[in-house]
Design an enzyme around this catalytic site. Structure first.
Site, PDB file in Angstrom:
ATOM      1  N   CYS A   1       0.829  -1.209   0.000  1.00  0.00           N
ATOM      2  CA  CYS A   1       0.000   0.000   0.000  1.00  0.00           C
ATOM      3  C   CYS A   1       0.867   1.263   0.000  1.00  0.00           C
ATOM      4  CB  CYS A   1      -0.908  -0.039   1.228  1.00  0.00           C
ATOM      5  SG  CYS A   1      -1.758   1.491   1.611  1.00  0.00           S
TER       6      CYS A   1
ATOM      7  N   CYS B   1       0.127   3.782   2.778  1.00  0.00           N
ATOM      8  CA  CYS B   1       0.601   3.206   4.050  1.00  0.00           C
ATOM      9  C   CYS B   1       2.095   3.469   4.222  1.00  0.00           C
ATOM     10  CB  CYS B   1       0.333   1.707   4.098  1.00  0.00           C
ATOM     11  SG  CYS B   1      -1.403   1.247   3.937  1.00  0.00           S
TER      12      CYS B   1
END
Length: 108
Positions: free
Chosen positions: A28, A31
């Site tokens: 991600c 993230c």
């Protein structure tokens, strides 16, 4: 930042004080963008717990907390959920949450 994979460990950490729980994954992009943000927050707020949960390795926790999108950050104070946000935000956003919770504690 402590990496947690099970509910028992998470419950023990979030039971006292302020705890930020970041649900994320290695694949991600947003993230990954939060890694330096949370490193700075952790450096500035040594009295706050910072926990990371990888959704790929902890599907039970991910489901238990209703995480549908990542990154999701859930903030607890003494075991009680106080804030839940989805998506990467600026450091100041998370610092404001910490400051509000600390002030709440002082004024109670």
């Amino acid at each position: 930042m402590k990496h947690v994979t099970n509910a028992t460990e998470l419950d023990g950490i979030k039971s006292s004080g302020i705890t930020f729980v970041k649900f994320s994954s290695n694949w991600c992009g947003p993230c990954k963008a939060l890694i330096p943000v949370f490193h700075q927050l952790e450096t500035k707020n040594q009295d706050v717990n910072f926990v990371s949960i990888n959704i790929d390795f902890s599907p039970e926790l991910t489901a238990q907390y209703g995480v549908e999108k990542i990154p999701t950050i859930i903030v607890f104070q003494n075991g009680e959920e106080k804030n839940k946000s989805v998506g990467a935000k600026q450091e100041v956003y998370y610092q404001n949450i910490i400051n509000e919770l600390k002030n709440e504690t002082k004024n109670s």
